[in-house]
Design a protein around this motif. Structure first.
Motif, PDB file in Angstrom:
ATOM      1  N   ASP A  43       2.587   1.896  -3.744  1.00  0.00           N
ATOM      2  CA  ASP A  43       0.914   1.704  -4.041  1.00  0.00           C
ATOM      3  C   ASP A  43       0.686   3.408  -4.433  1.00  0.00           C
ATOM      4  O   ASP A  43       0.395   4.315  -4.898  1.00  0.00           O
ATOM      5  CB  ASP A  43      -0.024   1.401  -4.510  1.00  0.00           C
ATOM      6  CG  ASP A  43      -0.095   0.184  -4.852  1.00  0.00           C
ATOM      7  OD1 ASP A  43       0.874  -0.889  -5.829  1.00  0.00           O
ATOM      8  OD2 ASP A  43      -0.578  -1.029  -4.650  1.00  0.00           O
ATOM      9  N   LYS A  44       1.032   3.998  -3.088  1.00  0.00           N
ATOM     10  CA  LYS A  44       0.428   5.763  -2.549  1.00  0.00           C
ATOM     11  C   LYS A  44       1.794   6.606  -3.128  1.00  0.00           C
ATOM     12  O   LYS A  44       1.516   7.425  -2.510  1.00  0.00           O
ATOM     13  CB  LYS A  44       0.577   5.854  -1.170  1.00  0.00           C
ATOM     14  CG  LYS A  44      -0.864   5.058  -0.767  1.00  0.00           C
ATOM     15  CD  LYS A  44      -0.786   5.163   0.810  1.00  0.00           C
ATOM     16  CE  LYS A  44      -2.574   4.438   1.403  1.00  0.00           C
ATOM     17  NZ  LYS A  44      -2.102   4.751   2.663  1.00  0.00           N
ATOM     18  N   GLU A  45       2.660   5.952  -2.914  1.00  0.00           N
ATOM     19  CA  GLU A  45       4.089   6.597  -3.764  1.00  0.00           C
ATOM     20  C   GLU A  45       3.665   7.558  -5.246  1.00  0.00           C
ATOM     21  O   GLU A  45       2.978   7.472  -6.229  1.00  0.00           O
ATOM     22  CB  GLU A  45       4.965   6.423  -4.172  1.00  0.00           C
ATOM     23  CG  GLU A  45       5.853   5.685  -2.811  1.00  0.00           C
ATOM     24  CD  GLU A  45       7.151   5.054  -2.839  1.00  0.00           C
ATOM     25  OE1 GLU A  45       7.643   4.840  -3.778  1.00  0.00           O
ATOM     26  OE2 GLU A  45       7.974   4.435  -1.800  1.00  0.00           O
ATOM     27  N   ASP A  46       4.131   9.287  -5.377  1.00  0.00           N
ATOM     28  CA  ASP A  46       3.993   9.426  -6.502  1.00  0.00           C
ATOM     29  C   ASP A  46       5.251   8.914  -7.405  1.00  0.00           C
ATOM     30  O   ASP A  46       5.852   9.387  -6.856  1.00  0.00           O
ATOM     31  CB  ASP A  46       3.202  11.103  -5.726  1.00  0.00           C
ATOM     32  CG  ASP A  46       3.170  12.351  -7.108  1.00  0.00           C
ATOM     33  OD1 ASP A  46       3.373  13.429  -7.142  1.00  0.00           O
ATOM     34  OD2 ASP A  46       2.634  11.014  -7.646  1.00  0.00           O
ATOM     35  N   GLU A  67       0.974  -1.613  -0.076  1.00  0.00           N
ATOM     36  CA  GLU A  67      -0.551  -0.167   0.085  1.00  0.00           C
ATOM     37  C   GLU A  67       0.947   1.266   0.622  1.00  0.00           C
ATOM     38  O   GLU A  67       0.619   2.245  -0.882  1.00  0.00           O
ATOM     39  CB  GLU A  67      -0.736   0.454   0.941  1.00  0.00           C
ATOM     40  CG  GLU A  67      -2.344  -0.558   1.105  1.00  0.00           C
ATOM     41  CD  GLU A  67      -2.907  -0.922   2.608  1.00  0.00           C
ATOM     42  OE1 GLU A  67      -2.515  -0.072   3.271  1.00  0.00           O
ATOM     43  OE2 GLU A  67      -3.843  -1.493   2.601  1.00  0.00           O
ATOM     44  N   ASP A  68       2.610   0.311   0.929  1.00  0.00           N
ATOM     45  CA  ASP A  68       2.452   2.297   0.906  1.00  0.00           C
ATOM     46  C   ASP A  68       3.442   2.417  -1.191  1.00  0.00           C
ATOM     47  O   ASP A  68       3.509   3.766  -0.839  1.00  0.00           O
ATOM     48  CB  ASP A  68       4.086   2.023   1.919  1.00  0.00           C
ATOM     49  CG  ASP A  68       3.678   2.099   3.127  1.00  0.00           C
ATOM     50  OD1 ASP A  68       2.378   2.747   3.751  1.00  0.00           O
ATOM     51  OD2 ASP A  68       3.613   1.507   3.902  1.00  0.00           O
TER      52      ASP A  68
END
Length: 67
Positions: A49-52, A46-47
């Protein structure tokens, strides 16, 4: 894959080694360990996937224009 005969042999061996009283306790602790591992890996995914990812794209554009 483990066949039915192999699974029975593993179960009987575990029962002989650990005994009927400790076997459920070992199963619970193994389940908790697997659950914690799964939660930790999901958190990492999840971390990730959240990265820009746009800064990486912008850096690539800058590199092309500087050539």
């Amino acid at each position: 894959m483990i066949g039915a005969g192999s699974a029975v042999l593993i179960g009987v061996t575990a029962l002989i080694i650990f005994g009927p009283k400790r076997l459920p306790e070992l199963g619970r602790s193994a389940g908790k360990t697997l659950r914690e591992f799964k939660n930790a890996t999901q958190g990492i995914m999840e971390d990730h996937d959240k990265e820009d990812k746009t800064p990486l794209k912008n850096e690539m554009k800058d590199d092309k224009t500087s050539l």
